[in-house]
Design an enzyme around this catalytic site. Structure first.
Site, mmCIF file in Angstrom:
data_model
loop_
_atom_site.group_PDB
_atom_site.id
_atom_site.type_symbol
_atom_site.label_atom_id
_atom_site.label_comp_id
_atom_site.label_asym_id
_atom_site.label_seq_id
_atom_site.Cartn_x
_atom_site.Cartn_y
_atom_site.Cartn_z
ATOM 1 N N ASP A 141 0.858 -1.201 -0.085
ATOM 2 C CA ASP A 141 0.143 0.030 -0.096
ATOM 3 C C ASP A 141 0.826 1.288 -0.167
ATOM 4 O O ASP A 141 0.401 2.279 -0.663
ATOM 5 C CB ASP A 141 -0.892 0.047 1.226
ATOM 6 C CG ASP A 141 -2.117 0.816 1.275
ATOM 7 O OD1 ASP A 141 -2.458 1.412 -0.176
ATOM 8 O OD2 ASP A 141 -2.408 1.485 2.075
ATOM 9 N N ARG A 187 -10.043 11.079 -12.083
ATOM 10 C CA ARG A 187 -9.529 10.833 -10.569
ATOM 11 C C ARG A 187 -8.979 9.578 -10.172
ATOM 12 O O ARG A 187 -8.489 9.315 -9.056
ATOM 13 C CB ARG A 187 -10.526 11.283 -9.775
ATOM 14 C CG ARG A 187 -10.901 12.888 -9.878
ATOM 15 C CD ARG A 187 -12.171 13.332 -8.950
ATOM 16 N NE ARG A 187 -11.941 12.944 -7.670
ATOM 17 C CZ ARG A 187 -12.674 13.058 -6.785
ATOM 18 N NH1 ARG A 187 -13.912 12.930 -6.983
ATOM 19 N NH2 ARG A 187 -12.464 12.575 -5.338
ATOM 20 N N LYS A 188 -9.364 8.473 -11.312
ATOM 21 C CA LYS A 188 -8.922 7.100 -10.677
ATOM 22 C C LYS A 188 -7.742 6.895 -11.350
ATOM 23 O O LYS A 188 -7.227 6.867 -12.475
ATOM 24 C CB LYS A 188 -10.062 6.317 -11.373
ATOM 25 C CG LYS A 188 -11.404 6.330 -10.870
ATOM 26 C CD LYS A 188 -12.403 5.252 -11.369
ATOM 27 C CE LYS A 188 -12.652 5.858 -12.896
ATOM 28 N NZ LYS A 188 -13.716 4.869 -13.508
#
Length: 229
Positions: A141, A187-188
């Site tokens: 992450d 925005r992705k």
């Protein structure tokens, strides 16, 4: 990223991260922890120097790493009424050198690839002798998140993270997590990541991720803004 000291101070107070003393100066000198220390193994130091050599021609650059999240934002006011360690970055939550995550992240000049060198410390144990799956998820992450931030050039948050664990990571192992932007749609930001040993002989994990750019740093993206791919 906060635009000014005043705005940063308001955001810190709003999030309950401590009272802030107004001042015109925002100069800080946080300690960069993404450098060799006594807890680094010989293998970690060797790989770090190898990656550092890749920065000499400008194709990669090393990203500094600090203990506190606010240290990454020098324009945010750092002086508090009650001095203390302050909020910690999750990966920097252990003071003992070599006990937790020891890592350094390198960003490609394109801004669409990151490479994280990490030594897995004993505090990250899950099954005896091996790293906890959650520790590997945190490493992934962080690696894809850094890549997403560089691509977005603004704040971005994890919307989806899918990991396949292919082999257990031994405690004390030095691994490399490679991430890249696969697609950027509005925005992705869609990314991939692989966690391997330094010789690239063993693939420990592979992952895909979706991050959403956050236009208002004080508000997380709404569920409607995070559709499935």
């Amino acid at each position: 990223m906060w635009r000014s000291c005043a705005a940063g101070a308001r955001a810190v107070v709003a999030h309950g991260m401590g009272r802030v003393t107004p001042t015109a100066s925002c100069s800080v000198s946080p300690q960069d922890l993404a450098v060799p220390n006594a807890g680094w193994s010989a293998a970690m130091c060797e790989q770090y120097q190898r990656l550092l050599r890749c920065t000499t021609n400008g194709s990669w650059r090393r990203i500094p790493s600090y203990r506190r999240g606010l240290d990454h934002l020098p324009e945010v006011l750092q002086m508090t009424v009650d001095p203390g360690p302050g909020p910690r970055l999750f990966l920097r939550n252990v003071d003992a050198e070599g006990a937790g995550f020891e890592y350094a992240i390198f960003l490609h000049a394109s801004g669409r690839r990151t490479r994280c060198l990490c030594q897995v410390g004993p505090y990250l144990e899950g099954h005896q002798g091996f790293a906890h799956g959650g520790a590997i998820a945190t490493l992934v992450d962080t690696t894809v998140g850094t890549c997403a931030l560089a691509a977005a050039k603004m704040s971005a948050m994890t919307a989806k993270l899918s990991i396949s664990y292919l082999a257990p990571v031994p405690l004390g192992a030095v691994v490399v997590a490679d991430s890249r932007v696969e697609q950027h749609e509005g925005r992705k930001i869609f990314l991939s990541c692989q966690v391997c040993d330094t010789q690239r002989d063993t693939l420990y994990a592979e992952a895909t991720a979706l991050f959403i750019q956050v236009e208002d740093n004080n508000s997380p993206p709404s569920p409607a803004a995070c559709p499935q791919r």
